[in-house]
Design an enzyme around this catalytic site. Structure first.
Site, PDB file in Angstrom:
ATOM      1  N   GLU A 174       1.023  -0.989  -0.128  1.00 43.64           N
ATOM      2  CA  GLU A 174       0.262  -0.569   0.435  1.00 43.64           C
ATOM      3  C   GLU A 174       0.706   1.447   0.175  1.00 43.64           C
ATOM      4  O   GLU A 174       0.220   2.258  -0.400  1.00 43.64           O
ATOM      5  CB  GLU A 174      -0.729  -0.076   1.121  1.00 43.64           C
ATOM      6  CG  GLU A 174      -2.224  -1.213   1.325  1.00 43.64           C
ATOM      7  CD  GLU A 174      -3.071  -1.356  -0.055  1.00 43.64           C
ATOM      8  OE1 GLU A 174      -3.065  -0.049  -0.048  1.00 43.64           O
ATOM      9  OE2 GLU A 174      -4.327  -2.005   0.361  1.00 43.64           O
ATOM     10  N   ARG A 178       0.645   3.846  -3.561  1.00 41.95           N
ATOM     11  CA  ARG A 178       0.613   4.993  -3.011  1.00 41.95           C
ATOM     12  C   ARG A 178       0.849   5.513  -3.108  1.00 41.95           C
ATOM     13  O   ARG A 178       1.299   6.457  -3.402  1.00 41.95           O
ATOM     14  CB  ARG A 178      -0.610   5.209  -1.755  1.00 41.95           C
ATOM     15  CG  ARG A 178      -2.157   3.653  -1.647  1.00 41.95           C
ATOM     16  CD  ARG A 178      -2.830   3.849  -0.540  1.00 41.95           C
ATOM     17  NE  ARG A 178      -3.438   2.184  -0.593  1.00 41.95           N
ATOM     18  CZ  ARG A 178      -5.019   2.251   0.580  1.00 41.95           C
ATOM     19  NH1 ARG A 178      -5.932   3.684   0.500  1.00 41.95           N
ATOM     20  NH2 ARG A 178      -5.825   1.572  -0.029  1.00 41.95           N
ATOM     21  N   ASP A 307      -5.488 -10.046  -7.245  1.00 42.59           N
ATOM     22  CA  ASP A 307      -6.218  -9.291  -8.963  1.00 42.59           C
ATOM     23  C   ASP A 307      -4.568  -8.594  -9.156  1.00 42.59           C
ATOM     24  O   ASP A 307      -4.632  -8.564 -10.631  1.00 42.59           O
ATOM     25  CB  ASP A 307      -6.776  -8.265  -8.027  1.00 42.59           C
ATOM     26  CG  ASP A 307      -6.069  -7.415  -6.957  1.00 42.59           C
ATOM     27  OD1 ASP A 307      -4.892  -7.749  -6.484  1.00 42.59           O
ATOM     28  OD2 ASP A 307      -7.197  -6.293  -6.067  1.00 42.59           O
ATOM     29  N   GLU A 482     -12.828   0.026  -9.215  1.00 41.45           N
ATOM     30  CA  GLU A 482     -13.309  -1.240  -9.969  1.00 41.45           C
ATOM     31  C   GLU A 482     -13.368  -0.671 -11.836  1.00 41.45           C
ATOM     32  O   GLU A 482     -12.548  -0.505 -12.589  1.00 41.45           O
ATOM     33  CB  GLU A 482     -12.440  -2.360  -9.872  1.00 41.45           C
ATOM     34  CG  GLU A 482     -11.043  -2.324  -9.019  1.00 41.45           C
ATOM     35  CD  GLU A 482     -10.632  -1.263  -7.405  1.00 41.45           C
ATOM     36  OE1 GLU A 482     -12.081  -1.320  -7.105  1.00 41.45           O
ATOM     37  OE2 GLU A 482      -9.825  -1.842  -7.173  1.00 41.45           O
ATOM     38  N   THR A 569      -1.447   0.965 -10.218  1.00 43.77           N
ATOM     39  CA  THR A 569      -2.388   0.064  -9.505  1.00 43.77           C
ATOM     40  C   THR A 569      -3.527   0.985  -9.130  1.00 43.77           C
ATOM     41  O   THR A 569      -4.673   0.359  -8.236  1.00 43.77           O
ATOM     42  CB  THR A 569      -2.691  -1.288  -9.092  1.00 43.77           C
ATOM     43  OG1 THR A 569      -4.251  -2.095  -8.660  1.00 43.77           O
ATOM     44  CG2 THR A 569      -1.818  -1.181  -7.914  1.00 43.77           C
TER      45      THR A 569
END
Ligand SMILES: *[C@@H]1O[C@H](CO)[C@@H](O)[C@H](O)[C@H]1NC(C)=O
Ligand SMILES: *[C@@H]1O[C@H](CO)[C@@H](O)[C@H](O)[C@H]1NC(C)=O
Length: 586
Positions: A174, A178, A307, A482, A569
């Protein structure tokens, strides 16, 4: 036109087959023989049909199943004209929404990692202070939206307040997608403002020790102050496959910018380990062991912890301008596995969806895999990803039209494109709820699932949602991006207004049900309940992804073209480049 092309090719293939048949020497004999064979076959099937109709149908049904016709967008839905110009009023509506979210955060919680819009409070991921989770994640959206004053204030905070010298356990993945991702795209979009690169390098150097494991797979957590990797005791020290394999775009781009190979090597090594222990099907279990670098017996899915492994296989191939064939091989292999084993059709409406494979050990210790018809909202990234993959590794000619013509794609390319288009349709159907928002998790109906058929009109349902009880985790909408991410890609690859219409419908539902009057947006605890109940949280990906993809959906398509950019992502765009450092492994 494109349909004709496909038919023509099929005809050609047929013609070739017939002319190449060797039995032409004795045509009469061979035709008598085949008549006899045909008679025997018909007789057998007729006999079977009487005594075991099911078996008979299974034998002949393949000949009656229609072959898919090439329709680059859903038939009778799409508008055929390609129009890539901006839809200014809708684009500006997304900017207004962003300001509504950002200004409330700035007023109530500037600098805090997370925002709670109902209590007007912020919070940090660790006791020792924030790491710019929200500010850094949002700044490139401000650049795109030309919110210069907001961007200037965010920069000021980064320059004067942001510190990564923080104790506590931060999630490696994360923090990378990010914060590191946000800093790197801010660097690029600001025209190389050195502040962002300096911060990015400081952060990456603090994360690097996570890769110091026997296998090279990264530990799940990091103490940024101590520069120390921490293993995830909640998951027996295992690492998620998606988390280990979703750091590469960020570390490789940083390597390019700084000319330091270490970032590249550490990130690439992970891919080498994964390739080395790959499962025969091309699929990947969701957990790996950082000690030996092997897969751990665990679920296989395109949802959480799985994913972005699939997403980054494709995007790593794209990032270095298709110069590292190993990623193409890994991606194609994975897609064969996914399309063969995970993609299913729903019972009533024939919706394309993805299942999960859950391992089960029998008393004797034997392992079998159970197919579970559960689809996370997270999987909705996959429709757009499949379409992007289809025109990338499935391109037959090297150049693909908008939308692609059948003869420009390989068989695999066509298969993946159609599956992607259909999966987006399915994700749109999961928005058929009281709010028009889709739930976190849906289950599809399968035979013998024990659900009373009369009550369940739909192909899918939200598990455990019972009147009078607090809604289950599955029923929430937490402002996830998404579906709109897939709509953005689908629009860019087809130019079809259908995808803008879909995106606008979702945006209107967000405005109606998630917007908090006093500022900010909140999650909804049950998408199928009106009036809605809110959860006091605005996830950072709402400003960095959801609103950004909506904005770009309505923006002129010349802005950040997919031929020149790859989105990480977390929706942070990085320019595609040609690597001078390495050219992949094999
Ligand atoms: C979060 O950390 C920052 C330091 O970066 C601090 O100024 C702020 O007060 C903290 N917020 C909360 C809610 O503790
Ligand atoms: C990527 O490759 C194409 C075709 O080989 C070339 O035209 C293009 O300039 C390359 N882009 C970059 C950024 O290297």
């Amino acid at each position: 036109m494109s349909g004709d092309g496909l038919r023509q090719r099929k005809k050609d293939a047929k013609a070739k087959k017939t002319s190449g048949t060797p039995a032409t020497k004795y045509p009469e004999i061979s035709s008598i023989k085949s008549s006899i064979l045909l008679f025997i076959a018909m007789f057998t099937i007729g006999f079977l049909a009487l005594y075991s109709p099911k078996v008979a149908w299974r034998l002949i049904s393949p000949y009656f199943t229609p072959q898919p016709v090439w329709e680059p967008v859903p038939p009778s839905r799409g508008v055929s004209a390609v129009d890539f110009s901006a839809d200014v009023p809708k684009r500006e509506a997304t900017v207004e929404a962003f300001k509504h979210a950002w200004l409330a955060y700035e007023r109530d919680a500037m600098g805090d990692d997370e925002y709670h819009p109902i209590s007007h409070k912020g919070s940090n991921l660790s006791e020792s202070g924030g790491i710019g989770y929200t500010v850094v994640d949002s700044i490139d959206t401000m650049f795109m939206m030309h919110l210069d004053e907001e961007a200037q204030r965010a920069r000021e905070w980064i320059a004067t307040e942001l510190s990564f010298d923080r104790e506590g356990k931060f999630n490696t993945f994360e923090t990378t997608i990010r914060v590191l991702g946000g800093l790197l795209s801010a660097y690029h979009l600001s025209g190389n403002d050195p502040l962002y690169l300096e911060k990015a390098k400081d952060l990456a150097d603090r994360i690097l020790p996570v890769f110091d494991t026997p296998s090279g797979l990264p530990l799940s957590m990091v103490n940024l102050a101590q520069r120390k990797g921490i293993s995830d005791v909640d998951n027996r020290g295992f690492v998620s496959t998606a988390e280990a394999a979703t750091l590469q775009l960020e570390f490789k781009y940083l390597s390019l910018l700084t000319d330091e190979e270490i970032y590249w090597e550490k990130a690439e090594k992970v891919m080498e380990v994964i390739k080395g222990s790959h499962l025969t099907t091309g699929l990947a279990s969701i957990f790996m062991n950082p000690e030996d670098g092997r897969f751990v017996l665990s679920a296989i899915r395109l949802g959480s912890r799985g994913d972005s492994y699939y997403e980054y296989l494709l995007k790593q191939y794209i990032q270095t301008n298709l110069s590292e064939p190993v990623y193409r091989v890994m991606y194609d292999d994975a897609m064969n596995g996914v399309l063969t084993h995970l993609v299913q059709k729903s019972q009533k409406a024939g919706l394309t969806y993805t299942s999960e494979l859950i391992p089960e050990r029998s008393m004797g210790g034997e392992i079998s895999w159970r197919l579970t018809p559960k689809q996370d909202h997270l999987v909705c990234f996959f429709g757009g990803s499949l379409m992007l993959g289809a025109i990338t590794t499935g391109s037959a000619t090297g150049k693909v039209s908008v939308p692609p013509r059948a003869d420009e794609l390989t068989e695999q390319g066509k298969r993946d494109w159609l599956a992607g288009v259909e999966l987006i349709e399915t994700c749109m159907r999961t928005h058929d709820t009281a709010t028009g928002l889709s739930p976190e998790i849906v289950h599809f109906r399968i035979p013998n699932d024990g659900i009373d058929g009369s009550g369940a009109a739909q192909d899918w349902y939200i598990k455990g949602a019972r009147p009078g009880e607090f809604p289950p985790y599955d029923a929430r909408y937490i402002l996830r991006p998404e579906t709109v991410e897939s709509l953005f890609i689908a629009f860019r690859l087809t130019g079809n207004r259908l995808y803008r219409d879909y995106g606008w419908a979702i945006f209107e539902s967000i405005q109606k049900y998630c917007r908090i009057e006093s500022g900010g947006y909140a999650s909804v605890v049950n998408v199928d309940e009106v009036p809605v109940r809110h959860e006091d949280k605005m996830e950072t990906f709402f400003m960095s992804e959801t609103l950004k993809y909506l904005y770009l959906l309505f923006e002129d398509a010349n802005v950040l073209p997919l031929s020149q950019y790859v989105f990480n992502t977390e929706a942070h765009p990085f320019p595609i480049f040609h690597p001078s450092i390495r050219t992949g492994f094999s």
